[in-house]
Enzyme design. Sequence first.
Site, short mmCIF file in Angstrom:
data_model
loop_
_atom_site.label_atom_id
_atom_site.label_comp_id
_atom_site.label_asym_id
_atom_site.label_seq_id
_atom_site.Cartn_x
_atom_site.Cartn_y
_atom_site.Cartn_z
N ASP A 124 0.86 -1.18 0.00
CA ASP A 124 0.00 0.00 0.00
C ASP A 124 0.89 1.23 0.00
OD1 ASP A 124 -2.43 -1.37 0.07
OD2 ASP A 124 -2.46 -1.45 2.25
N ASP A 138 -7.08 -1.22 -4.86
CA ASP A 138 -8.14 -0.76 -3.97
C ASP A 138 -9.04 0.26 -4.68
OD1 ASP A 138 -7.13 -2.33 -1.88
OD2 ASP A 138 -5.82 -0.71 -1.20
#
Length: 163
Positions: A124, A138
């Site tokens: 991330d 995402d």
Amino acid sequence: MGDSSARRVPLAFGVAAAVVVVDQVTKFWAERALTGREPIPVIGDFIQFRLLYNPGAAFSMGANATWLFTIIAAVAAGWLLWYVTRPHTVSQVVAFSLLLGGAVTHLGDRLFRDPGFARGHVVDFIDYNGWFVGNVADIALTLGAVFAIVVSARQPEPAEPRD
């Protein structure tokens, strides 16, 4: 499968593949450019680039159950792969292909990234004002879910042909 349905399968795989490629390329960049660095402001402090490795799900929930998220991603990817090959509108195909791409790339992270097979952590790097840190997959998952809800609300599911 009718002619128009046959043309939707390459669209589905193309959209899903694009999500996987863009997600993995940006994760590769993030690991090279952000390792050992302070967060990089993109839009002030509201959007920053900051490298994290997420063993859990959204908001790092379930960090000790990485294997469970691997199974969930595999089941989701399998079901979505089946679903996008069925007759649907182009809008539905695009929506669910975004979901397929996000599921496949997260599954790949879980399977092949450190700390080991089926226990891998998701990379991330997009920090949303400290609320959460995510990635391109995402974004695709969120857009796909919203688009699927909107499209499903506007267009009823096509009737299955009777034998």
